[in-house]
Design an enzyme around this catalytic site. Structure first.
Site, PDB file in Angstrom:
ATOM      1  N   CYS A   2       0.842  -1.201   0.000  1.00 14.64           N
ATOM      2  CA  CYS A   2       0.000   0.000   0.000  1.00 14.64           C
ATOM      3  C   CYS A   2       0.876   1.249   0.000  1.00 14.64           C
ATOM      4  O   CYS A   2       2.056   1.207   0.297  1.00 14.64           O
ATOM      5  CB  CYS A   2      -0.886   0.008   1.246  1.00 14.64           C
ATOM      6  SG  CYS A   2      -1.880  -1.450   1.412  1.00 14.64           S
ATOM      7  N   ARG A  27       4.124   1.101  -6.779  1.00 15.48           N
ATOM      8  CA  ARG A  27       4.055   0.063  -5.741  1.00 15.48           C
ATOM      9  C   ARG A  27       2.952  -0.946  -6.041  1.00 15.48           C
ATOM     10  O   ARG A  27       2.882  -2.001  -5.417  1.00 15.48           O
ATOM     11  CB  ARG A  27       3.832   0.701  -4.366  1.00 15.48           C
ATOM     12  CG  ARG A  27       4.951   1.610  -3.917  1.00 15.48           C
ATOM     13  CD  ARG A  27       4.512   2.535  -2.795  1.00 15.48           C
ATOM     14  NE  ARG A  27       4.276   1.817  -1.557  1.00 15.48           N
ATOM     15  CZ  ARG A  27       5.234   1.636  -0.633  1.00 15.48           C
ATOM     16  NH1 ARG A  27       6.441   2.110  -0.850  1.00 15.48           N
ATOM     17  NH2 ARG A  27       4.987   0.988   0.484  1.00 15.48           N
ATOM     18  N   TRP A  74      -3.151  -2.182  -1.683  1.00 16.71           N
ATOM     19  CA  TRP A  74      -2.729  -3.419  -2.363  1.00 16.71           C
ATOM     20  C   TRP A  74      -3.240  -4.533  -1.465  1.00 16.71           C
ATOM     21  O   TRP A  74      -2.688  -4.804  -0.407  1.00 16.71           O
ATOM     22  CB  TRP A  74      -1.205  -3.420  -2.463  1.00 16.71           C
ATOM     23  CG  TRP A  74      -0.659  -4.422  -3.398  1.00 16.71           C
ATOM     24  CD1 TRP A  74      -0.634  -4.377  -4.753  1.00 16.71           C
ATOM     25  CD2 TRP A  74      -0.054  -5.657  -3.045  1.00 16.71           C
ATOM     26  NE1 TRP A  74      -0.041  -5.486  -5.259  1.00 16.71           N
ATOM     27  CE2 TRP A  74       0.327  -6.306  -4.238  1.00 16.71           C
ATOM     28  CE3 TRP A  74       0.214  -6.279  -1.855  1.00 16.71           C
ATOM     29  CZ2 TRP A  74       0.961  -7.536  -4.262  1.00 16.71           C
ATOM     30  CZ3 TRP A  74       0.845  -7.507  -1.873  1.00 16.71           C
ATOM     31  CH2 TRP A  74       1.197  -8.130  -3.066  1.00 16.71           C
ATOM     32  N   ASN A  98      -0.619   0.972   6.045  1.00 16.88           N
ATOM     33  CA  ASN A  98       0.174   0.090   5.186  1.00 16.88           C
ATOM     34  C   ASN A  98       0.806  -0.938   6.098  1.00 16.88           C
ATOM     35  O   ASN A  98       1.475  -0.592   7.064  1.00 16.88           O
ATOM     36  CB  ASN A  98       1.253   0.866   4.428  1.00 16.88           C
ATOM     37  CG  ASN A  98       2.162  -0.069   3.621  1.00 16.88           C
ATOM     38  OD1 ASN A  98       1.734  -1.155   3.228  1.00 16.88           O
ATOM     39  ND2 ASN A  98       3.400   0.336   3.415  1.00 16.88           N
ATOM     40  N   GLY A  99       0.581  -2.218   5.801  1.00 24.89           N
ATOM     41  CA  GLY A  99       1.179  -3.279   6.619  1.00 24.89           C
ATOM     42  C   GLY A  99       0.169  -4.389   6.830  1.00 24.89           C
ATOM     43  O   GLY A  99      -0.881  -4.426   6.194  1.00 24.89           O
ATOM     44  N   GLU A 482      16.615 -22.527 -12.797  1.00 20.11           N
ATOM     45  CA  GLU A 482      16.318 -21.101 -12.583  1.00 20.11           C
ATOM     46  C   GLU A 482      17.595 -20.268 -12.690  1.00 20.11           C
ATOM     47  O   GLU A 482      17.603 -19.196 -13.296  1.00 20.11           O
ATOM     48  CB  GLU A 482      15.650 -20.904 -11.221  1.00 20.11           C
ATOM     49  CG  GLU A 482      15.433 -19.483 -10.794  1.00 20.11           C
ATOM     50  CD  GLU A 482      14.574 -18.665 -11.755  1.00 20.11           C
ATOM     51  OE1 GLU A 482      13.939 -19.241 -12.653  1.00 20.11           O
ATOM     52  OE2 GLU A 482      14.571 -17.414 -11.633  1.00 20.11           O
ATOM     53  N   LYS A 486      18.099 -17.198 -15.361  1.00 30.29           N
ATOM     54  CA  LYS A 486      18.503 -15.840 -14.946  1.00 30.29           C
ATOM     55  C   LYS A 486      19.720 -15.376 -15.735  1.00 30.29           C
ATOM     56  O   LYS A 486      19.772 -14.268 -16.242  1.00 30.29           O
ATOM     57  CB  LYS A 486      18.824 -15.834 -13.439  1.00 30.29           C
ATOM     58  CG  LYS A 486      17.609 -15.860 -12.553  1.00 30.29           C
ATOM     59  CD  LYS A 486      16.995 -14.504 -12.470  1.00 30.29           C
ATOM     60  CE  LYS A 486      15.517 -14.331 -12.672  1.00 30.29           C
ATOM     61  NZ  LYS A 486      14.671 -15.291 -13.190  1.00 30.29           N
ATOM     62  N   GLU A 489      18.755 -14.700 -19.466  1.00 31.06           N
ATOM     63  CA  GLU A 489      17.816 -13.618 -19.824  1.00 31.06           C
ATOM     64  C   GLU A 489      18.366 -12.225 -19.526  1.00 31.06           C
ATOM     65  O   GLU A 489      17.859 -11.252 -20.076  1.00 31.06           O
ATOM     66  CB  GLU A 489      16.465 -13.815 -19.152  1.00 31.06           C
ATOM     67  CG  GLU A 489      16.455 -13.733 -17.653  1.00 31.06           C
ATOM     68  CD  GLU A 489      15.034 -13.893 -17.097  1.00 31.06           C
ATOM     69  OE1 GLU A 489      14.063 -13.449 -17.744  1.00 31.06           O
ATOM     70  OE2 GLU A 489      14.899 -14.447 -15.995  1.00 31.06           O
ATOM     71  N   HIS A 505      24.865 -38.840 -19.382  1.00 31.76           N
ATOM     72  CA  HIS A 505      23.979 -39.317 -20.469  1.00 31.76           C
ATOM     73  C   HIS A 505      24.026 -38.381 -21.662  1.00 31.76           C
ATOM     74  O   HIS A 505      23.057 -38.280 -22.409  1.00 31.76           O
ATOM     75  CB  HIS A 505      22.554 -39.459 -19.925  1.00 31.76           C
ATOM     76  CG  HIS A 505      22.453 -40.426 -18.790  1.00 31.76           C
ATOM     77  ND1 HIS A 505      22.598 -41.787 -18.955  1.00 31.76           N
ATOM     78  CD2 HIS A 505      22.310 -40.216 -17.459  1.00 31.76           C
ATOM     79  CE1 HIS A 505      22.493 -42.380 -17.775  1.00 31.76           C
ATOM     80  NE2 HIS A 505      22.318 -41.454 -16.849  1.00 31.76           N
ATOM     81  N   LYS A 604       7.774  -7.997 -19.240  1.00 28.34           N
ATOM     82  CA  LYS A 604       7.564  -8.408 -17.850  1.00 28.34           C
ATOM     83  C   LYS A 604       6.394  -9.383 -17.753  1.00 28.34           C
ATOM     84  O   LYS A 604       6.432 -10.330 -16.991  1.00 28.34           O
ATOM     85  CB  LYS A 604       7.280  -7.191 -16.962  1.00 28.34           C
ATOM     86  CG  LYS A 604       7.066  -7.540 -15.496  1.00 28.34           C
ATOM     87  CD  LYS A 604       8.278  -8.224 -14.894  1.00 28.34           C
ATOM     88  CE  LYS A 604       8.021  -8.739 -13.492  1.00 28.34           C
ATOM     89  NZ  LYS A 604       9.123  -9.606 -13.016  1.00 28.34           N
TER      90      LYS A 604
HETATM   91  C1  AGP Z   1      11.330 -14.748 -15.242  1.00 25.65           C
HETATM   92  O1  AGP Z   1      12.607 -14.181 -14.926  1.00 25.65           O
HETATM   93  C2  AGP Z   1      10.903 -14.423 -16.635  1.00 25.65           C
HETATM   94  N1  AGP Z   1      10.764 -13.005 -16.751  1.00 25.65           N
HETATM   95  C3  AGP Z   1       9.716 -15.234 -17.137  1.00 25.65           C
HETATM   96  O2  AGP Z   1      10.171 -16.555 -17.298  1.00 25.65           O
HETATM   97  C4  AGP Z   1       8.451 -15.297 -16.249  1.00 25.65           C
HETATM   98  O3  AGP Z   1       8.712 -16.055 -15.100  1.00 25.65           O
HETATM   99  C5  AGP Z   1       7.342 -15.991 -17.046  1.00 25.65           C
HETATM  100  O4  AGP Z   1       7.048 -15.200 -18.180  1.00 25.65           O
HETATM  101  C6  AGP Z   1       6.065 -16.211 -16.230  1.00 25.65           C
HETATM  102  O5  AGP Z   1       5.555 -14.981 -15.823  1.00 25.65           O
HETATM  103  P1  AGP Z   1       4.413 -14.980 -14.687  1.00 25.65           P
HETATM  104  O6  AGP Z   1       5.012 -15.533 -13.454  1.00 25.65           O
HETATM  105  O7  AGP Z   1       4.025 -13.540 -14.556  1.00 25.65           O
HETATM  106  O8  AGP Z   1       3.279 -15.828 -15.186  1.00 25.65           O
END
Ligand code: AGP
Length: 609
Positions: A2, A27, A74, A98-99, A482, A486, A489, A505, A604
């Site tokens: 919030c 936020r 939020w 907020n909290g 993961e 990272k 990307e 393998h 995003k």
């Molecule tokens: C994560 O670093 C990426 N930006 C991407 O893989 C993301 O996790 C994926 O597009 C899923 O997004 P979401 O969690 O908003 O569904």
């Protein structure tokens, strides 16, 4: 999270507050409201959705007064709605908060027993009732606030008005941020500097357990126990945009470092320590209903799919329930074998990912029960689910998901406790142990973040690499995936993650003197086997960087670099390894001069197929 803005001075309070709330939009929020005080009358306007809706309301019904408070909500407790929007009013007292108040249910029951009637579903409304009750008892606004705050457990940043003490504004802080801006005899209060930095650069940072009383052109600071204290102001030179980053060079690093707090947020109000259980508001399933499912199906994309893989290891092992894990873009076209006996769990930070939303609708068409794990409140996936477990990570702006991922892991850990307690595979004692381990996680994350200088050294050493391999066993395998994602990307270095046992393998053909091999070797049941896999790489001339646990003097002896990660238990240590790999990818990308917040080709939220 919030956003709060308060104002007392000689200007019309409404535009000051509305402009401040706009600067806090980053936020994330789902409703908003404002209250101004004029001639002893508190006027409140609230709306759901974006601030434009509140602006329209104010245009139709203007406000007046040079003292006021505003809020962007939020949602944590209670859906996004006008009824649940702040400010909340009880008697003569008006509050924005907020909290998260962790003991709000007990306080609400006590207040109802004493005749209070509640309108909203929020924890915050409890605060306005408490202060109003204490004010009627004491006749002192300050005293009433102090007495009320003593009963609150949890986090709060508050701005409070009182129609019966109309020339006073009180602010109080514990666990959620609050700053005070000063310009002569004008005062600007906010959750964060961006909201008020255009009015003044003279700021007072409030600390936990402090309150401020603004009255007739003066401010006095107190502890919440009533002792007057002196607070120094400071001149800040941040630009508003820089202030949004709280001084970090980019949002990704800010969000990596927010993880101790975001993990506290996803835990707050949900631990039932005595019972060794958890309370997941929004799950909307009792023990009998939970036990009726034949299997779980976790469905997601990208980083969220990696979280789902961790969830499989965790839930199958702890709760002995079959867990399928599906990539949403495949699941949606596969005519999957699910039914009304399947609990489908879409996992999505944005709650808008097209493939995951389509997978949800595919599951809906097969009568599955759907509980999503989301970060953005009231997002499409959240709205179309039968229940939602919110991760409360706060707005995640960096395209590369960091705090959203670790809060997804914690949400899955909480779900595992709930599922295991419902079907008896997790005893009360085991649940209490799991809760104790979870409660210590934020501190371990903070300690892991302190490894950044060593991690930067590793990135420097392998900066010219074009390829990398990440290896892990068990719950570390999805963490390896993961870590590889990272790196890919944000630094554009090609990387792959493999189960460590898979190397022989095929992938072991890749080993050479050039390519770094990051091996995740926590001190768990797989350690001996992972050491063998490490030897397989080293004897073929490979370059191993070992991520192992604190206290392990053996594993890294033959590695080129060894990083010692704090120990948080066999399951939660995966969160710490993920944080270390976030920092590794970040350092590679920064050293290569990449834009970590907006990597090329990425969005995003992937709202298209
Ligand atoms: C994560 O670093 C990426 N930006 C991407 O893989 C993301 O996790 C994926 O597009 C899923 O997004 P979401 O969690 O908003 O569904």
């Amino acid at each position: 999270m919030c956003g709060i803005v308060g104002y007392m001075g000689n200007q019309d309070a409404t535009p000051v507050i509305m402009n401040g709330l706009k600067m806090l939009e980053y936020r994330g929020y789902d409703s908003a409201g404002i209250c101004t005080m004029d001639d002893g009358t508190a006027e409140i306007r609230r709306s759901s959705g974006k601030l434009i809706n509140l602006e329209r309301l104010i245009k139709d019904k203007p406000l007046s007064g040079t003292i006021g408070i505003g809020h962007t909500r939020w949602a944590t407790h209670g859906k996004a709605s006008v009824t649940n929007a702040h400010p909340h009013k009880s008697g003569s007292v008006v509050v924005v908060h907020n909290g998260i108040i962790e003991n709000y249910l007990a306080l609400k029951d006590e207040l109802i027993d004493r005749g209070h009637a509640f309108i909203s579903e929020t924890d915050s409304e409890v605060i306005s009732h408490l202060i109003d009750e204490k004010y009627e008892l004491t006749g002192s606004f300050e005293k009433a606030v102090q007495l009320a705050l003593k009963e609150l457990h949890g986090a709060y940043a508050l701005c409070i008005l009182n129609q019966k003490d109309e020339k006073t504004l009180i602010a109080a802080k514990s666990g959620s941020p609050m700053v005070v801006g000063i310009r002569g005899d004008e005062y600007f209060i906010a959750s964060d500097m961006p909201a008020i930095i255009s009015n003044t650069r003279e700021m007072v940072i409030m600390e936990d357990g402090e309150m401020a009383v603004f009255r007739e052109g003066r401010v006095t600071f107190f502890t919440i126990t009533g002792e007057e204290i002196a607070k120094a102001s400071r001149h800040v030179d941040w630009s508003p945009l820089k202030a949004e980053k709280n001084g970090y060079p980019n949002f990704m690093l800010k969000e990596i470092h927010e993880q101790p707090q975001s993990i506290k947020n996803v835990i707050a109000g949900r631990l039932l320590d005595e019972k060794g259980d958890v309370f997941l508001e929004g799950l909307n399933l009792n023990d009998c209903e939970l036990n009726s499912f034949e299997k779980l199906c976790l469905v997601a994309c990208g980083t969220s799919w990696h979280a789902a893989l961790v969830g499989k290891y965790l839930i199958e092992e702890q709760c002995r329930i079959p867990v399928d894990v599906e990539i949403a873009s495949e699941f949606r076209y596969r005519d999957p074998l699910i039914s009304g006996k399947t609990l489908v769990i879409p996992i999505s930070q944005s709650g808008e990912t097209a493939d995951t939303l389509a997978a949800l609708r595919e599951a809906r068409g097969k009568n599955a029960h759907i509980v999503s794990i989301c970060n953005v409140v009231d997002s499409s996936i959240a709205r179309e689910s039968d229940g939602v477990i919110y991760t409360h990570a706060g707005l995640e702006i960096g395209v590369a998901s960091t705090k959203a991922f670790t809060t997804q892991l914690v949400a899955l850990y909480l779900l595992a406790i709930r599922l295991g307690r419902a079907n008896g595979t997790i005893s009360q004692e085991k649940g209490q142990e799991m809760i104790v381990e979870l409660s210590g996680l934020p501190a371990h994350v903070k300690k892991t973040l302190e490894l950044d200088p060593q991690i930067e050294e590793i990135a420097c050493e392998y900066l010219t690499s074009w390829d990398a391999i990440y290896l892990g066993r068990g719950i570390s395998y999805p963490i390896a995936l993961e870590g590889a994602l990272k790196l890919k990307e944000i630094s554009y270095i090609h990387a792959d993650g493999y189960p460590a046992g898979e190397m022989k393998h095929g992938p072991i053909a890749l080993i050479d003197r050039e390519m770094p091999v990051f091996i995740l070797a926590p001190n768990d049941r797989h350690l001996i086997k992972v050491r063998s896999n490490m030897e397989e790489v080293i004897t073929r001339g490979g370059k191993v960087i070992a991520f192992c646990s604190e206290g392990d003097q053996e594993t890294g002896r033959r590695a080129e670099f060894t990083l010692k990660i704090p120990w948080a238990g066999e399951i939660l240590s995966a969160v710490l390894f993920a944080v270390a790999l976030q920092l590794l990818a970040y350092n590679f990308a920064i050293l290569k001069g990449k834009d970590v917040d907006q990597p090329r080709n990425l969005a995003k939220s992937v709202t298209v197929e």
